[in-house]
Enzyme design. Sequence first.
Site, mmCIF file in Angstrom:
data_model
loop_
_atom_site.group_PDB
_atom_site.id
_atom_site.type_symbol
_atom_site.label_atom_id
_atom_site.label_comp_id
_atom_site.label_asym_id
_atom_site.label_seq_id
_atom_site.Cartn_x
_atom_site.Cartn_y
_atom_site.Cartn_z
ATOM 1 N N ASP A 340 3.502 68.639 51.789
ATOM 2 C CA ASP A 340 3.966 69.004 50.457
ATOM 3 C C ASP A 340 5.487 68.825 50.463
ATOM 4 O O ASP A 340 6.107 68.818 51.527
ATOM 5 C CB ASP A 340 3.588 70.452 50.156
ATOM 6 C CG ASP A 340 4.205 70.950 48.866
ATOM 7 O OD1 ASP A 340 4.067 70.256 47.852
ATOM 8 O OD2 ASP A 340 4.841 72.016 48.889
ATOM 9 N N LYS A 341 6.095 68.656 49.296
ATOM 10 C CA LYS A 341 7.541 68.424 49.266
ATOM 11 C C LYS A 341 8.324 69.709 49.083
ATOM 12 O O LYS A 341 9.061 70.132 49.969
ATOM 13 C CB LYS A 341 7.915 67.429 48.153
ATOM 14 C CG LYS A 341 9.422 67.117 48.107
ATOM 15 C CD LYS A 341 9.759 66.201 46.946
ATOM 16 C CE LYS A 341 9.723 66.928 45.615
ATOM 17 N NZ LYS A 341 10.837 67.939 45.497
ATOM 18 N N THR A 342 8.155 70.351 47.944
ATOM 19 C CA THR A 342 8.982 71.489 47.581
ATOM 20 C C THR A 342 8.699 72.686 48.479
ATOM 21 O O THR A 342 7.574 73.161 48.576
ATOM 22 C CB THR A 342 8.752 71.878 46.115
ATOM 23 O OG1 THR A 342 8.952 70.731 45.295
ATOM 24 C CG2 THR A 342 9.703 72.987 45.694
ATOM 25 N N THR A 492 2.838 65.446 46.380
ATOM 26 C CA THR A 492 3.645 66.364 45.585
ATOM 27 C C THR A 492 3.332 66.246 44.099
ATOM 28 O O THR A 492 2.858 65.207 43.627
ATOM 29 C CB THR A 492 5.149 66.074 45.819
ATOM 30 O OG1 THR A 492 5.934 66.946 45.006
ATOM 31 C CG2 THR A 492 5.495 64.629 45.468
ATOM 32 N N GLY A 493 3.616 67.315 43.403
ATOM 33 C CA GLY A 493 3.474 67.294 41.959
ATOM 34 C C GLY A 493 4.732 66.830 41.260
ATOM 35 O O GLY A 493 4.760 66.702 40.033
ATOM 36 N N ASP A 539 3.153 75.451 51.800
ATOM 37 C CA ASP A 539 3.709 76.802 51.851
ATOM 38 C C ASP A 539 2.637 77.879 51.874
ATOM 39 O O ASP A 539 2.949 79.061 51.928
ATOM 40 C CB ASP A 539 4.667 77.049 50.687
ATOM 41 C CG ASP A 539 3.971 76.921 49.327
ATOM 42 O OD1 ASP A 539 2.730 76.856 49.283
ATOM 43 O OD2 ASP A 539 4.684 76.884 48.312
#
Length: 650
Positions: A340-342, A492-493, A539
């Site tokens: 995931d990115k964030t 990612t979104g 996360d």
Amino acid sequence: MVQDMLRRFIGSAILTVPIILYSPVGTSLFGRELAPPFGVSPDALGFVLTSIVVWWGGWPFVSSAARSLRQGELTMMTLIATGILVSYLYSAAVTFGLAGERFYDAAAMLTAFSLLGHWLEMRSRFATGRAVEALLELAPPTARRMRDGQEEDVPLEAILAGDILAVRPGDTIPVDGVVTEGSSYVDESMLTGEPVPVAKGPGDEVVGGTRNQQGAFRFRATKVGADTALARIVAMVREAQSSKAPAQRLADLAGTYLVIVALSAGGITFAAWLVFGHQGIAFALSAAVAAIVIACPDALALATPTAITVGVGRAARGGVLFRNAGVLEAAAQVDTVVFDKTGTLTEGRPSVTDVIPTAGVEEAEILQLAAAADAQSEHPIATAIVAAAKQRALAIEPPSHFEAVPGHGVQAIGGGGRTVLLGNRRLLERNGVTPGLEREAERLRADAKTALYVAADGRMLGLIAVADRIRPTAKSAVSALHDLGIRVLLLTGDSAATANAVARTLGIDDVRAEVLPSDKAAEVRRLEQQGRRAAMVGDGVNDAPALAAATVGIAIGAGTDMAIETAGIILMKDDPADVPVALVLARRVRGKIKQNLFWAAIYNLIAIPLAAGALYPSLGILLKPAWAALAMSASTMTVTVNALLLRYGR
């Protein structure tokens, strides 16, 4: 239990020395038969000392075998106890009149070396558990609870969720909670490994067992007792160490069949030599006992759990928690890592990354004016600009006039009556200011950064770039995964432009952007259907479905219940570099398991026929029971020491 096993080993080893000295093995070693002191016969001395070794030192094996037989099971203890008792009882019968050869040395050596192997395994398990459980001892025995505005010291067990607790400078925080008033810095290194104290203020979470550095605050207890983060960490490590990996279940099954094979080999060896060998009952029984003793599956039984115990413990001390042994084994087979990115590869919050002034303007002036204009705004970008100004120790004066312009930015009148514009290009054009630095702005946007124009009194001063900053270790993490032959995917979104910029910076192989949280799990399942073994790194909250869908779910940061529930691996630090660390360790543990199982299997394939006397007719080689016990012990020690090398990264 560890101390008891050690005492039994030391006592048995001391008594085994004279048993060997006055046995046929001692005669072979010294070239002559040694006479026991005080005129005691070797048979009587061997009987007395071996009786103590067998019934005291070997009692854990004998009693465990008896319980297994009552339950209709054949276990490793069955074979160890059988080898010990056959050697001992036959030797005792010879001592009291039966014709034959005594094997007291075999019974004593088998007992002593089996105790040593099991003590080493138990010691490694205990040491690992203590290293993690020591965290619990960091929690203070009492806490300061607020009642009617007064502090009262109460036992930790009396704290309930919802209680307000006071913390002074230097105190250890007793339980998990949320700060309600006051501020301080808290040392969370025992939990995350990060040496820099973390700032805490109202609304921030604190974790039991961490130490307050300076400042006093009060917090509301949210989790107490077994629900605290430390207690859950210890529970997870215990679960991982006591769980069985698929390889261990296979070894257990093989061990059960090996018991049958060994007992059958002993019986067949005895019958074959008795009927066809013409060597007598003593020779036949010696070969049978040697076959049974040498086939003890101690090495096979210890091969997997010792490696898992040491591996899980080493990982926990490094801030990597494996949920169970099955996860550890699955992690060793991962060939694709999905990030995931964030909040995973990035810090999860906007930060100022660049300040680019026009000719004749200082960076400090631009940042100071922008921070003053945004001082009253609660927008995340405004918060990032104000934080950057404070970091440079710039004075920030609240504006006398502030106006947010939807879709454009803000305009304010700051200190000295200067009119400040902060926003996009359209904001400047709307106010008759000519934008500049277009090439620099385009470059910033290509790097997935938000370029903010800053102008004052009708003149453009420069650009401020804000972005969700990539974590410092993200690039090295991706590089390390590539070195392991693992494909890396970004899921990612966020927008395609931002995702591609991050992927390009980090060297990520593939990108799936603008994916809804509900669709992330489907993307992971698609990879699995293509035959990939994927690890999803997120996360632990928004990515929970994807974490559960992957071969292995890896949660970065251990602050959420969702991470504990859905992820197979918990990384205590917010550090993507721990992902390759976890996978490397899993591969090393799997390698140790394979090595140990190989040596244990090869040992039995070679040793059983040798002990049964397969080479005696042609080469005259026959393995005595005592030497068989020594050979069995060498195999057990080999796999145990091999597993213990994991502690040192080998």
